[in-house]
Write a protein that holds these residues in place. Structure first.
Motif, PDB file in Angstrom:
ATOM      1  N   SER A 123       0.833  -1.194   0.000  1.00 62.26           N
ATOM      2  CA  SER A 123       0.000   0.000   0.000  1.00 62.26           C
ATOM      3  C   SER A 123       0.863   1.238   0.000  1.00 62.26           C
ATOM      4  O   SER A 123       2.031   1.211   0.400  1.00 62.26           O
ATOM      5  N   VAL A 124       0.268   2.308  -0.452  1.00 62.40           N
ATOM      6  CA  VAL A 124       0.886   3.621  -0.492  1.00 62.40           C
ATOM      7  C   VAL A 124       0.314   4.421   0.669  1.00 62.40           C
ATOM      8  O   VAL A 124      -0.899   4.407   0.887  1.00 62.40           O
ATOM      9  N   TYR A 138       7.393   2.655  -9.810  1.00 58.54           N
ATOM     10  CA  TYR A 138       7.017   3.749 -10.694  1.00 58.54           C
ATOM     11  C   TYR A 138       6.026   4.612  -9.924  1.00 58.54           C
ATOM     12  O   TYR A 138       4.987   4.141  -9.499  1.00 58.54           O
ATOM     13  N   PHE A 149       3.793   8.230  -9.074  1.00 55.76           N
ATOM     14  CA  PHE A 149       2.991   9.265  -9.707  1.00 55.76           C
ATOM     15  C   PHE A 149       2.347  10.140  -8.632  1.00 55.76           C
ATOM     16  O   PHE A 149       2.041   9.678  -7.536  1.00 55.76           O
ATOM     17  N   GLY A 165       2.758   2.530  -9.731  1.00 51.20           N
ATOM     18  CA  GLY A 165       2.389   1.710 -10.877  1.00 51.20           C
ATOM     19  C   GLY A 165       3.000   0.333 -10.758  1.00 51.20           C
ATOM     20  O   GLY A 165       4.181   0.193 -10.475  1.00 51.20           O
ATOM     21  N   LEU A 166       2.172  -0.676 -10.962  1.00 53.56           N
ATOM     22  CA  LEU A 166       2.639  -2.056 -10.855  1.00 53.56           C
ATOM     23  C   LEU A 166       1.790  -2.904 -11.777  1.00 53.56           C
ATOM     24  O   LEU A 166       0.561  -2.910 -11.659  1.00 53.56           O
ATOM     25  N   ARG A 167       2.439  -3.598 -12.699  1.00 53.51           N
ATOM     26  CA  ARG A 167       1.734  -4.494 -13.639  1.00 53.51           C
ATOM     27  C   ARG A 167       0.587  -3.788 -14.341  1.00 53.51           C
ATOM     28  O   ARG A 167      -0.468  -4.362 -14.539  1.00 53.51           O
ATOM     29  N   GLY A 168       0.838  -2.526 -14.702  1.00 51.86           N
ATOM     30  CA  GLY A 168      -0.165  -1.818 -15.484  1.00 51.86           C
ATOM     31  C   GLY A 168      -1.359  -1.332 -14.707  1.00 51.86           C
ATOM     32  O   GLY A 168      -2.334  -0.870 -15.299  1.00 51.86           O
ATOM     33  N   GLN A 169      -1.327  -1.431 -13.397  1.00 50.61           N
ATOM     34  CA  GLN A 169      -2.401  -0.850 -12.608  1.00 50.61           C
ATOM     35  C   GLN A 169      -1.801   0.097 -11.576  1.00 50.61           C
ATOM     36  O   GLN A 169      -0.667  -0.060 -11.150  1.00 50.61           O
ATOM     37  N   LEU A 170      -2.583   1.072 -11.209  1.00 50.57           N
ATOM     38  CA  LEU A 170      -2.146   2.053 -10.225  1.00 50.57           C
ATOM     39  C   LEU A 170      -2.727   1.714  -8.861  1.00 50.57           C
ATOM     40  O   LEU A 170      -3.912   1.390  -8.749  1.00 50.57           O
ATOM     41  N   PHE A 228      -3.293   3.573  -5.347  1.00 47.93           N
ATOM     42  CA  PHE A 228      -3.337   4.940  -4.850  1.00 47.93           C
ATOM     43  C   PHE A 228      -3.238   5.000  -3.331  1.00 47.93           C
ATOM     44  O   PHE A 228      -3.690   4.093  -2.623  1.00 47.93           O
TER      45      PHE A 228
END
Lengths: 115, 111
Positions: B3-4, B32, B34, B94-99, B101
Motif C-alpha cells: 500500500s501507499v 514507478y 505518480f 504503478g505495478l503491472r499496469g495498474q495504479l 493509490f
C-alpha cells in the motif's frame, strides 16, 4: 488536447438494477482501465482491458461486473445487479503502453448512487 | 497487500506559502511513482511521475517531487501555493499496469 470522456456524469439507480457506465478513451490508446472511489476512501483499481480481453482484475471485480468495447470508441462497465455498496465514483482511464510506468489518463468520472 | 501511505489527510496553507505533501511506499525495488490531483467535479490529472534517473522531477503547475529511496518517500512540493491549488492530491504506484493509490491529502489554501 485529447481527453477521456465519461457518461453519464451522475446516475441514480435502484438496488438490483443493471447499470452501464460509458467511457470514450483517447483515440490512439489501446489499454483501458476502470477504477472506483467510494466516498471518503481510496481510488481502487477494478480492471484493465487490452485487445478485447481483461488483462488484470481486482478482487472487487466479481461476476456482477463486466467490461466491453462494443465498437471502436466506447469502453463500458456493466454492473448486472447493483448493490448499495456499489455507490461510488467510477473512473475510466486509458493508456498507450499498458506498462507500470506509463501515464494513465483519467476521465471526469461517473458518480453512481444505488438506492 | 502492498500500500501507499499519505500520512496527512488534510493540510491547510496560506496562499504564497510553501507546500510539502508526504507519500511513502513500502516496496523494496524502485517503483514507478505518480502524483495526481483531483479538483472538485474533475477527474484525476497527472502532475508528475518518476521512473528512474534524476530523483528530483518537475511537473506541471510548478510542482516538483523528490524520490528518496532510503526513506521510501516521494514527497510533492511547491515553493509558493496559489489559491487554485486547493484540491485533493493522490500519490500512486504503478505495478503491472495498474495504479495503487494512497488515501489522498486534501489541500485547503487560505487567502
Amino acid at each position: 488536447e485529447p481527453e477521456v470522456t465519461q457518461t453519464p456524469s451522475h446516475q441514480v439507480t435502484q438496488m438490483g438494477q443493471e447499470v452501464i457506465l460509458r467511457c470514450v478513451p483517447i483515440s490512439n490508446h489501446l489499454y483501458f482501465y476502470w477504477y472506483r472511489q467510494i466516498l471518503g476512501q481510496k481510488v481502487e483499481f477494478l480492471v484493465s482491458f487490452y485487445n478485447n480481453e481483461i488483462s488484470e482484475k481486482s478482487e472487487i471485480f466479481d461476476d456482477q461486473f463486466s467490461v466491453e468495447r462494443p465498437d471502436g470508441s466506447n469502453f463500458t462497465l456493466k454492473i448486472r445487479s447493483t448493490k448499495l455498496e456499489d455507490s461510488a465514483m467510477y473512473f475510466c482511464a486509458s493508456g498507450s503502453a499498458g506498462t507500470a510506468q506509463e501515464t494513465q489518463y483519467f476521465g471526469p468520472g461517473t458518480r453512481l448512487l444505488v438506492l | 497487500a502492498q500500500s501507499v501511505t499519505q500520512p496527512d489527510i488534510h493540510i491547510t496553507v496560506s496562499e504564497g506559502a510553501s507546500l510539502e505533501l508526504r507519500c511513502n511506499y513500502p516496496y523494496g525495488a524502485t517503483p514507478y511513482l505518480f502524483w495526481y490531483v483531483q479538483s472538485p467535479g474533475q477527474g484525476l490529472q497527472l502532475l508528475l511521475k518518476y521512473f528512474s534517473g534524476d530523483t528530483l522531477v518537475q511537473g506541471i503547475k510548478g510542482f516538483e517531487a523528490e524520490f528518496k529511496r532510503s526513506q521510501s518517500s516521494f514527497n510533492l512540493r511547491k515553493p509558493s501555493v496559489h489559491w487554485s491549488d486547493a484540491a485533493e492530491y493522490f500519490c500512486a504506484v504503478g505495478l503491472r499496469g495498474q495504479l495503487t493509490f494512497g488515501s489522498g491529502t486534501q489541500l485547503t489554501v487560505l487567502p
